[in-house]
Design a protein around this motif. Structure first.
Motif, PDB file in Angstrom:
ATOM      1  N   VAL A  33       0.845  -1.198   0.000  1.00  0.00           N
ATOM      2  CA  VAL A  33       0.000   0.000   0.000  1.00  0.00           C
ATOM      3  C   VAL A  33       0.877   1.244   0.000  1.00  0.00           C
ATOM      4  O   VAL A  33       0.663   2.177  -0.788  1.00  0.00           O
ATOM      5  CB  VAL A  33      -0.957   0.004   1.207  1.00  0.00           C
ATOM      6  CG1 VAL A  33      -1.665   1.346   1.336  1.00  0.00           C
ATOM      7  CG2 VAL A  33      -1.977  -1.123   1.090  1.00  0.00           C
ATOM      8  N   LEU A  34       1.878   1.278   0.858  1.00  0.00           N
ATOM      9  CA  LEU A  34       2.761   2.440   0.923  1.00  0.00           C
ATOM     10  C   LEU A  34       3.495   2.650  -0.402  1.00  0.00           C
ATOM     11  O   LEU A  34       3.620   3.782  -0.875  1.00  0.00           O
ATOM     12  CB  LEU A  34       3.761   2.274   2.069  1.00  0.00           C
ATOM     13  CG  LEU A  34       4.662   3.472   2.342  1.00  0.00           C
ATOM     14  CD1 LEU A  34       3.830   4.689   2.717  1.00  0.00           C
ATOM     15  CD2 LEU A  34       5.646   3.151   3.439  1.00  0.00           C
TER      16      LEU A  34
ATOM     17  N   VAL B 287       9.245   1.709  -3.992  1.00  0.00           N
ATOM     18  CA  VAL B 287       9.675   0.376  -4.410  1.00  0.00           C
ATOM     19  C   VAL B 287       9.633  -0.518  -3.177  1.00  0.00           C
ATOM     20  O   VAL B 287      10.308  -0.236  -2.187  1.00  0.00           O
ATOM     21  CB  VAL B 287      11.095   0.402  -5.005  1.00  0.00           C
ATOM     22  CG1 VAL B 287      11.562  -0.998  -5.354  1.00  0.00           C
ATOM     23  CG2 VAL B 287      11.146   1.302  -6.222  1.00  0.00           C
ATOM     24  N   SER B 288       8.826  -1.587  -3.247  1.00  0.00           N
ATOM     25  CA  SER B 288       8.713  -2.496  -2.100  1.00  0.00           C
ATOM     26  C   SER B 288      10.055  -3.139  -1.808  1.00  0.00           C
ATOM     27  O   SER B 288      10.585  -3.031  -0.726  1.00  0.00           O
ATOM     28  CB  SER B 288       7.669  -3.576  -2.369  1.00  0.00           C
ATOM     29  OG  SER B 288       6.399  -3.003  -2.528  1.00  0.00           O
ATOM     30  N   TRP B 289      10.588  -3.848  -2.744  1.00  0.00           N
ATOM     31  CA  TRP B 289      11.905  -4.472  -2.710  1.00  0.00           C
ATOM     32  C   TRP B 289      12.166  -4.956  -4.118  1.00  0.00           C
ATOM     33  O   TRP B 289      11.233  -5.081  -4.912  1.00  0.00           O
ATOM     34  CB  TRP B 289      11.985  -5.603  -1.681  1.00  0.00           C
ATOM     35  CG  TRP B 289      10.992  -6.691  -1.905  1.00  0.00           C
ATOM     36  CD1 TRP B 289      11.024  -7.672  -2.861  1.00  0.00           C
ATOM     37  CD2 TRP B 289       9.782  -6.907  -1.202  1.00  0.00           C
ATOM     38  NE1 TRP B 289       9.926  -8.473  -2.802  1.00  0.00           N
ATOM     39  CE2 TRP B 289       9.130  -8.020  -1.769  1.00  0.00           C
ATOM     40  CE3 TRP B 289       9.157  -6.265  -0.133  1.00  0.00           C
ATOM     41  CZ2 TRP B 289       7.926  -8.494  -1.322  1.00  0.00           C
ATOM     42  CZ3 TRP B 289       7.958  -6.755   0.308  1.00  0.00           C
ATOM     43  CH2 TRP B 289       7.361  -7.857  -0.275  1.00  0.00           C
ATOM     44  N   PRO B 290      13.396  -5.224  -4.469  1.00  0.00           N
ATOM     45  CA  PRO B 290      13.651  -5.686  -5.842  1.00  0.00           C
ATOM     46  C   PRO B 290      12.838  -6.942  -6.139  1.00  0.00           C
ATOM     47  O   PRO B 290      12.758  -7.801  -5.269  1.00  0.00           O
ATOM     48  CB  PRO B 290      15.143  -5.981  -5.839  1.00  0.00           C
ATOM     49  CG  PRO B 290      15.683  -5.136  -4.738  1.00  0.00           C
ATOM     50  CD  PRO B 290      14.606  -5.049  -3.705  1.00  0.00           C
TER      51      PRO B 290
ATOM     52  N   VAL C  69       2.615  -1.412  -8.742  1.00  0.00           N
ATOM     53  CA  VAL C  69       2.674  -0.078  -8.133  1.00  0.00           C
ATOM     54  C   VAL C  69       1.860   0.916  -8.954  1.00  0.00           C
ATOM     55  O   VAL C  69       1.118   1.731  -8.400  1.00  0.00           O
ATOM     56  CB  VAL C  69       4.134   0.393  -7.966  1.00  0.00           C
ATOM     57  CG1 VAL C  69       4.209   1.859  -7.564  1.00  0.00           C
ATOM     58  CG2 VAL C  69       4.854  -0.469  -6.938  1.00  0.00           C
ATOM     59  N   LEU C  70       1.959   0.851 -10.282  1.00  0.00           N
ATOM     60  CA  LEU C  70       1.184   1.744 -11.140  1.00  0.00           C
ATOM     61  C   LEU C  70      -0.315   1.515 -10.949  1.00  0.00           C
ATOM     62  O   LEU C  70      -1.073   2.464 -10.719  1.00  0.00           O
ATOM     63  CB  LEU C  70       1.555   1.527 -12.606  1.00  0.00           C
ATOM     64  CG  LEU C  70       0.684   2.257 -13.629  1.00  0.00           C
ATOM     65  CD1 LEU C  70       0.904   3.752 -13.543  1.00  0.00           C
ATOM     66  CD2 LEU C  70       0.966   1.744 -15.020  1.00  0.00           C
ATOM     67  N   LEU C  71      -0.745   0.268 -11.025  1.00  0.00           N
ATOM     68  CA  LEU C  71      -2.169  -0.040 -10.842  1.00  0.00           C
ATOM     69  C   LEU C  71      -2.626   0.287  -9.426  1.00  0.00           C
ATOM     70  O   LEU C  71      -3.728   0.791  -9.216  1.00  0.00           O
ATOM     71  CB  LEU C  71      -2.441  -1.508 -11.167  1.00  0.00           C
ATOM     72  CG  LEU C  71      -2.219  -1.920 -12.627  1.00  0.00           C
ATOM     73  CD1 LEU C  71      -2.376  -3.428 -12.782  1.00  0.00           C
ATOM     74  CD2 LEU C  71      -3.143  -1.169 -13.551  1.00  0.00           C
ATOM     75  N   GLY C  72      -1.764  -0.004  -8.450  1.00  0.00           N
ATOM     76  CA  GLY C  72      -2.089   0.315  -7.060  1.00  0.00           C
ATOM     77  C   GLY C  72      -2.212   1.810  -6.828  1.00  0.00           C
ATOM     78  O   GLY C  72      -3.065   2.266  -6.070  1.00  0.00           O
TER      79      GLY C  72
END
Length: 109
Positions: free
Chosen positions: A29-30, A37-40, A47-50
């Protein structure tokens, strides 16, 4: 496949967490809200859709969680189509898809 998608979408949307859930939910969410970036590898499409989902009316966390459910329902529909293409009978493919979709293995958080 359409019925599988619609049924699971409704199920997952009703069961989504309206705030931060457990596991990776807060991080996703963040990342979606802040273009982080969550993690690699970072899951750029998610991320775009979220980010788009977070901008819809309602709770940003609930909307991103709902997006995860919709994407999981889409994956289940593709799984069902794959089983049918492998010549499984419709009932067998449906049961396998339902078991995979609701057992928690790979289910959205």
């Amino acid at each position: 496949a359409t019925a599988v998608f619609v049924a699971l979408s409704l199920l997952y949307w009703q069961g989504r967490c309206p705030s931060f859930g457990g596991a990776d939910s807060p991080q996703h969410v963040l990342s979606a809200v802040t273009w982080g970036v969550s993690w690699p590898p970072g899951y750029p499409l998610y991320v775009l859709l979220g980010h788009l989902a977070a901008r819809l009316p309602g709770s940003a966390a609930g909307n991103v969680s709902g997006l995860s459910g919709l994407l999981h329902a889409l994956a289940a529909a593709v799984f069902f189509l794959t089983l049918r293409r492998l010549a499984l009978k419709p009932l067998a493919a449906l049961v396998a898809t339902a078991m995979k979709a609701v057992t928690g293995v790979g289910a959205p958080s």
